[in-house]
Design a protein around this motif. Sequence first.
Motif, mmCIF file in Angstrom:
data_model
loop_
_atom_site.group_PDB
_atom_site.id
_atom_site.type_symbol
_atom_site.label_atom_id
_atom_site.label_comp_id
_atom_site.label_asym_id
_atom_site.label_seq_id
_atom_site.Cartn_x
_atom_site.Cartn_y
_atom_site.Cartn_z
ATOM 1 N N VAL A 125 -21.766 3.837 61.655
ATOM 2 C CA VAL A 125 -22.136 4.420 62.818
ATOM 3 C C VAL A 125 -21.803 6.025 62.639
ATOM 4 O O VAL A 125 -22.625 6.800 62.680
ATOM 5 C CB VAL A 125 -21.312 4.247 64.052
ATOM 6 C CG1 VAL A 125 -21.376 5.140 65.106
ATOM 7 C CG2 VAL A 125 -21.663 2.889 64.705
ATOM 8 N N GLY A 126 -20.553 6.214 61.790
ATOM 9 C CA GLY A 126 -20.387 7.675 61.307
ATOM 10 C C GLY A 126 -21.360 8.217 60.323
ATOM 11 O O GLY A 126 -21.951 9.332 60.618
ATOM 12 N N VAL A 127 -21.904 7.286 59.639
ATOM 13 C CA VAL A 127 -23.010 7.746 58.607
ATOM 14 C C VAL A 127 -24.188 8.265 59.143
ATOM 15 O O VAL A 127 -24.899 9.136 59.301
ATOM 16 C CB VAL A 127 -23.089 6.726 57.369
ATOM 17 C CG1 VAL A 127 -24.279 7.197 56.649
ATOM 18 C CG2 VAL A 127 -21.993 6.646 56.531
ATOM 19 N N ALA A 128 -24.783 7.188 60.451
ATOM 20 C CA ALA A 128 -25.856 7.370 60.929
ATOM 21 C C ALA A 128 -25.590 8.718 61.986
ATOM 22 O O ALA A 128 -26.574 9.474 61.808
ATOM 23 C CB ALA A 128 -25.847 6.363 61.877
ATOM 24 N N LEU A 129 -24.514 9.072 62.503
ATOM 25 C CA LEU A 129 -24.440 10.331 63.288
ATOM 26 C C LEU A 129 -24.462 11.445 62.558
ATOM 27 O O LEU A 129 -24.737 12.437 63.026
ATOM 28 C CB LEU A 129 -23.049 10.198 63.973
ATOM 29 C CG LEU A 129 -22.951 8.970 65.313
ATOM 30 C CD1 LEU A 129 -21.734 9.061 65.936
ATOM 31 C CD2 LEU A 129 -24.121 9.353 66.296
ATOM 32 N N LEU A 130 -24.064 11.413 61.230
ATOM 33 C CA LEU A 130 -24.308 12.542 60.382
ATOM 34 C C LEU A 130 -25.908 12.922 60.077
ATOM 35 O O LEU A 130 -26.004 14.331 59.824
ATOM 36 C CB LEU A 130 -23.714 12.424 59.078
ATOM 37 C CG LEU A 130 -21.975 13.075 59.089
ATOM 38 C CD1 LEU A 130 -21.594 12.625 57.636
ATOM 39 C CD2 LEU A 130 -21.908 14.289 59.549
ATOM 40 N N GLY A 131 -26.617 12.115 60.325
ATOM 41 C CA GLY A 131 -28.140 12.412 60.256
ATOM 42 C C GLY A 131 -28.493 12.689 58.495
ATOM 43 O O GLY A 131 -27.876 12.037 57.706
ATOM 44 N N ASP A 132 -29.034 13.826 58.403
ATOM 45 C CA ASP A 132 -29.478 14.294 57.030
ATOM 46 C C ASP A 132 -28.366 14.530 56.120
ATOM 47 O O ASP A 132 -28.070 14.242 54.972
ATOM 48 C CB ASP A 132 -30.347 15.743 57.218
ATOM 49 C CG ASP A 132 -31.645 15.445 57.588
ATOM 50 O OD1 ASP A 132 -32.240 14.227 57.515
ATOM 51 O OD2 ASP A 132 -32.298 16.438 57.907
ATOM 52 N N ALA A 133 -27.078 15.064 56.818
ATOM 53 C CA ALA A 133 -25.933 14.968 55.791
ATOM 54 C C ALA A 133 -25.350 13.746 55.416
ATOM 55 O O ALA A 133 -24.825 13.668 54.388
ATOM 56 C CB ALA A 133 -24.691 15.938 56.648
ATOM 57 N N GLY A 134 -25.727 12.729 56.030
ATOM 58 C CA GLY A 134 -25.167 11.584 55.694
ATOM 59 C C GLY A 134 -26.105 10.651 54.766
ATOM 60 O O GLY A 134 -25.761 9.750 54.321
ATOM 61 N N ALA A 135 -27.333 11.336 54.560
ATOM 62 C CA ALA A 135 -28.380 10.469 53.753
ATOM 63 C C ALA A 135 -27.844 10.210 52.338
ATOM 64 O O ALA A 135 -28.132 9.111 51.882
ATOM 65 C CB ALA A 135 -29.597 11.357 53.796
ATOM 66 N N PRO A 136 -27.039 10.958 51.473
ATOM 67 C CA PRO A 136 -26.625 10.488 50.324
ATOM 68 C C PRO A 136 -25.698 9.200 50.269
ATOM 69 O O PRO A 136 -26.040 8.446 49.346
ATOM 70 C CB PRO A 136 -25.788 11.797 49.682
ATOM 71 C CG PRO A 136 -26.353 12.818 50.539
ATOM 72 C CD PRO A 136 -26.584 12.222 51.852
ATOM 73 N N ILE A 137 -24.707 9.076 51.350
ATOM 74 C CA ILE A 137 -24.038 7.991 51.373
ATOM 75 C C ILE A 137 -24.939 6.828 51.891
ATOM 76 O O ILE A 137 -24.619 5.730 51.207
ATOM 77 C CB ILE A 137 -22.872 8.017 52.617
ATOM 78 C CG1 ILE A 137 -21.934 9.514 52.350
ATOM 79 C CG2 ILE A 137 -22.324 7.095 52.873
ATOM 80 C CD1 ILE A 137 -21.111 9.165 50.895
ATOM 81 N N LYS A 138 -25.863 7.211 52.555
ATOM 82 C CA LYS A 138 -26.777 5.989 53.305
ATOM 83 C C LYS A 138 -27.510 5.274 51.655
ATOM 84 O O LYS A 138 -27.583 4.121 51.609
ATOM 85 C CB LYS A 138 -27.850 6.396 54.097
ATOM 86 C CG LYS A 138 -28.583 5.358 54.897
ATOM 87 C CD LYS A 138 -29.422 5.731 55.773
ATOM 88 C CE LYS A 138 -31.044 5.395 55.478
ATOM 89 N NZ LYS A 138 -31.946 6.076 56.374
ATOM 90 N N GLY A 139 -28.014 6.219 50.973
ATOM 91 C CA GLY A 139 -28.616 5.829 49.663
ATOM 92 C C GLY A 139 -27.734 5.137 48.666
ATOM 93 O O GLY A 139 -28.108 4.120 48.158
ATOM 94 N N PHE A 140 -26.331 5.493 48.712
ATOM 95 C CA PHE A 140 -25.323 4.882 47.869
ATOM 96 C C PHE A 140 -25.194 3.666 48.379
ATOM 97 O O PHE A 140 -25.172 2.747 47.773
ATOM 98 C CB PHE A 140 -24.197 5.617 48.035
ATOM 99 C CG PHE A 140 -22.968 5.083 47.421
ATOM 100 C CD1 PHE A 140 -22.653 5.035 45.969
ATOM 101 C CD2 PHE A 140 -21.847 4.745 48.311
ATOM 102 C CE1 PHE A 140 -21.616 4.256 45.494
ATOM 103 C CE2 PHE A 140 -20.607 4.132 47.746
ATOM 104 C CZ PHE A 140 -20.560 3.957 46.389
ATOM 105 N N LEU A 141 -25.210 3.200 49.800
ATOM 106 C CA LEU A 141 -24.998 2.057 50.563
ATOM 107 C C LEU A 141 -26.189 0.948 50.094
ATOM 108 O O LEU A 141 -25.833 -0.015 49.713
ATOM 109 C CB LEU A 141 -24.774 2.013 51.907
ATOM 110 C CG LEU A 141 -23.449 2.823 52.431
ATOM 111 C CD1 LEU A 141 -23.628 3.036 53.794
ATOM 112 C CD2 LEU A 141 -22.326 2.007 52.158
ATOM 113 N N GLU A 142 -27.338 1.530 50.169
ATOM 114 C CA GLU A 142 -28.394 0.794 49.688
ATOM 115 C C GLU A 142 -28.365 0.254 48.245
ATOM 116 O O GLU A 142 -28.583 -0.851 47.936
ATOM 117 C CB GLU A 142 -29.905 1.541 50.085
ATOM 118 C CG GLU A 142 -30.979 0.647 49.747
ATOM 119 C CD GLU A 142 -32.225 1.557 49.733
ATOM 120 O OE1 GLU A 142 -32.465 2.560 49.931
ATOM 121 O OE2 GLU A 142 -33.279 0.931 49.872
#
Length: 406
Positions: free
Chosen positions: A158-175
């Motif tokens: 949820v923290g990553v999602a709420l960050l939006g674009d700023a959280g995108a690198p972490i989202k990519g890392f998770l994927e």
Amino acid sequence: MATPVEVRRAQLIVVAMVIALILGGLVGYIGGGGVKDLKILGDIFLRILRTIIPPLIFFTIGYAVASIVDLRRLGWILALMLVLYIVTSVIAATWGVIAGFVFKPGVGIGLTPPAGYTPPKPATWQDIVLGFFSLDFSELLSVGGALKLIVFTMIFGVGVALLGDAGAPIKGFLEAGSRVFIKIVSLLMYYAPIAVFGYSAWLIGVYGPEIAKGYVKLILASYTFTLLHFILVYAIIVYIAGFNSLKYYREQLEPFLVAFTTRSSAATLPVNMRAAERMGIPGDIYRLTLPVGATVNMDGTALYQALSAVFIAQLFGIDLGLDKLLLLVLAALIGSIATAAIPGGGLIMLAFVLSTVGLPLEGIAIILAVDPILDAIRTAINVSGDNACSALLTRLVHGKPPTSSY
Ligand code: ASP
């Protein structure tokens, strides 16, 4: 989606596992206790799987939650999922009670607990609630902490999602992380038939003579009703999902056998994910439903805990009235949710179930002797239920059944 070559290989691995299961059983039957050392072949497999579980849960659930932009949608999926999980587990626990009354397994069996055995301390309701929250970070790193890790990972996602674009690198890392771990599992599957052989020989070799001595009814009751739940309830769920039941059972065979022999839903999680992919369940569903389901949705365990309680009551000549039986179904539901997805996890939580309905905890020691045999089938159904519910959830959330076009 899995490529045709991967599907073909998965089928070959299943064939090899079935052969290994039968061969191992034969070796165990002939060799008896003398083949107990073959267990190590399975233990190696189980250890590798258990080690990759925490990161796999973290990456897959983290990615699933982080990629849901609309958090209300996440809440909706989670709510539907929990309703499905709870309904199926209540049905399973009810089967357990019925199985106890049909087979009457506790009538006429008297066994002494193994020497030196002390029953586990039953969990209080506070223990159960706090079981969702880790004491500190280190608790998140073991398979036993899976429930806590799921809660933590959801907050993280949820923290990553709420960050939006700023959280995108972490989202990519998770994927990327979730892909890596799923890949590792598909490599490990080449070893699976050897593990199945080792475990099958050990189970039959060590527990074979014990079976003959008198637990037959309990085992029969457990296998009959657990398989009934598998064949009847899941076929209905998959039918409502608009999915071909035969295809469901075919794709479910691989996780079924892995769960049956490793006796761990957590260890089977990656294999169950492969089956979900082959069924065409979209990633946004199964990346959430399967890790959470492996930990909280245990129909087989709910059935087993209810049946075991009835068995123990019969053994000690205790009459369970209707109020106690209703309480038992509820206790088995909570007990199955709180059960760790590891071999024998359900036996520990059986202490909670027995104490809730006021049955002697000595019953745990009696069940212990045959627990691995009961554990095998309950774990197989635990994981199968997750995929049946995922298929239905696909239809409810996406408006169409699982297909390869997602
Ligand atoms: N072995 C089961 C599982 O991992 C839990 C249990 O013991 O009931 O699903």
